[in-house]
Scaffold this active site. Structure first.
Site, mmCIF file in Angstrom:
data_model
loop_
_atom_site.group_PDB
_atom_site.id
_atom_site.type_symbol
_atom_site.label_atom_id
_atom_site.label_comp_id
_atom_site.label_asym_id
_atom_site.label_seq_id
_atom_site.Cartn_x
_atom_site.Cartn_y
_atom_site.Cartn_z
ATOM 1 N N ASP A 30 0.815 -1.205 0.000
ATOM 2 C CA ASP A 30 0.000 0.000 0.000
ATOM 3 C C ASP A 30 0.855 1.264 0.000
ATOM 4 O OD1 ASP A 30 -2.385 -1.330 -0.118
ATOM 5 O OD2 ASP A 30 -2.750 -1.290 2.039
ATOM 6 N N THR A 63 -9.490 1.949 6.522
ATOM 7 C CA THR A 63 -8.977 0.617 6.862
ATOM 8 C C THR A 63 -7.483 0.655 7.191
ATOM 9 O OG1 THR A 63 -8.625 0.192 4.500
ATOM 10 C CG2 THR A 63 -10.683 -0.596 5.463
#
Length: 340
Positions: free
Chosen positions: A71, A187
């Site tokens: 990410d 998240t």
């Protein structure tokens, strides 16, 4: 989701981590892209730009940016495509990889589908940030795909913050800091700090306090037309520090104000699957879809739990009622320890 557009040029930019650049997976991916007819450019080390400064952008005729990493690498790639229509496709080679579409063992299929234009586009909301320094006549502007953190500059002290929404004061407290997150970032850091998960299609911003010294310090969710304003109090025991997506950052002196709202821009993520966000959530977080009581039947083993999720119902033998009513009735009717 929007259908992927077919572009004339076949240009792709591969963004990866410098530690992965010479790995067999990355080299094979580049070779396959060239075999599929792409002109490939590779970026393996993108330094973070200064807060409020424009970042380098990919050429506008780039068809797609393929990210090979986690990410963090996707957030680096986002700087290359913000304010453009170029989409990002993430292949996870890190840990969780929540923003990634496929895992590394699926890379061959992913590249082939990109070559066939077999993907759709998911547009994600981004947040716009304005930093007003004391005495300034114009703000420093920046943005974030995941989150903006405002923290204490002095690690041994608290930073005193005042929080307002749409110009109305809501709260003030000393804390380690706060996180303002988009639904995409809910998240990530905000989730670790106790914030709720927000579905990506929801137009909202989330504020989560970090170790606030206050009685009321719950997460706050505001709509897309609202604005968070966070001020570093003049009498704060510490200056502040702001960081966007863990990359673009700068100090915040006492008296500085940060306004955070929804940006008019969007980030385009390429999707290879129509699976709902819930499936990604369950898979990435390895959620226990079977409850603890189902794994460990005990005193309430005779209670019927098969009606969960079916909503209200009428039971002709009990004269009607809700699922909750039926569960409570089952508990009352269950035999006691002495009856067993």
């Amino acid at each position: 989701m929007q259908a992927a557009e077919t572009r004339g040029a076949r240009r792709v930019v591969v963004v990866t981590h410098e530690k992965l650049r010479r790995s067999a997976v990355v080299e094979n991916a580049i070779a396959q892209l060239r075999d599929e007819g792409f002109d490939v450019a590779v970026i393996d080390n993108t330094a973070a730009p200064d807060f409020g400064s424009p970042s380098p952008k990919v050429d506008p005729d780039t068809e797609i940016v393929l990210v090979l990493g986690g990410d963090g690498t996707i957030l680096r790639a986002a700087e290359l495509v913000t304010c453009t229509d170029v989409p990002i496709l993430g292949i996870n080679m890190g840990h969780v990889g929540f923003l990634a579409e496929f895992e590394s063992f699926q890379i061959h299929e992913a590249i082939h589908r990109v070559a066939m234009h077999d993907y759709s586009i998911d547009e994600r909301m981004i947040a716009h940030v304005d930093v007003w320094l004391p005495g300034s006549h114009a703000p420093l502007g920046d943005w974030a795909l995941n989150d903006i953190t405002i923290e204490r500059a002095d690690r041994g002290k608290m930073v005193e913050l005042s929080i307002a929404v749409d110009g109305v004061a809501m709260s003030s407290f000393g804390c380690d800091g706060i996180i303002v997150s988009t639904p995409t970032g809910s998240t990530a850091y905000a989730f670790s700090a106790g914030g709720p998960i927000i579905w990506p299609t929801v137009e909202a911003l989330l504020l989560v306090p970090l170790a606030a010294h206050a009685l009321f310090s719950r997460p706050i969710v505001i709509g897309s037309d609202s604005t968070f304003s966070i001020r570093i109090d003049d009498d704060s025991t510490s200056d502040g520090w702001i960081c966007c997506d863990g990359r673009r950052q700068r100090p915040l002196p006492r008296g500085a104000r940060v306004d955070i709202r929804q940006s008019s821009g969007r980030l385009r993520l390429a999707r290879l699957s129509d699976a709902p966000f819930t499936s990604r959530l369950v898979t990435k977080f390895n959620l226990p879809v079977v409850g603890w009581r189902d794994l460990h039947p005990g005193a309430d083993a005779r209670v019927d739990t098969s009606l969960r999720g079916q909503g209200d119902f009428d039971d002709p033998e009990r004269g009607g009622g809700t699922t909750a009513d039926m569960t409570m009735a089952a508990r009352r009717d269950a035999p006691t320890e002495q009856e067993r």
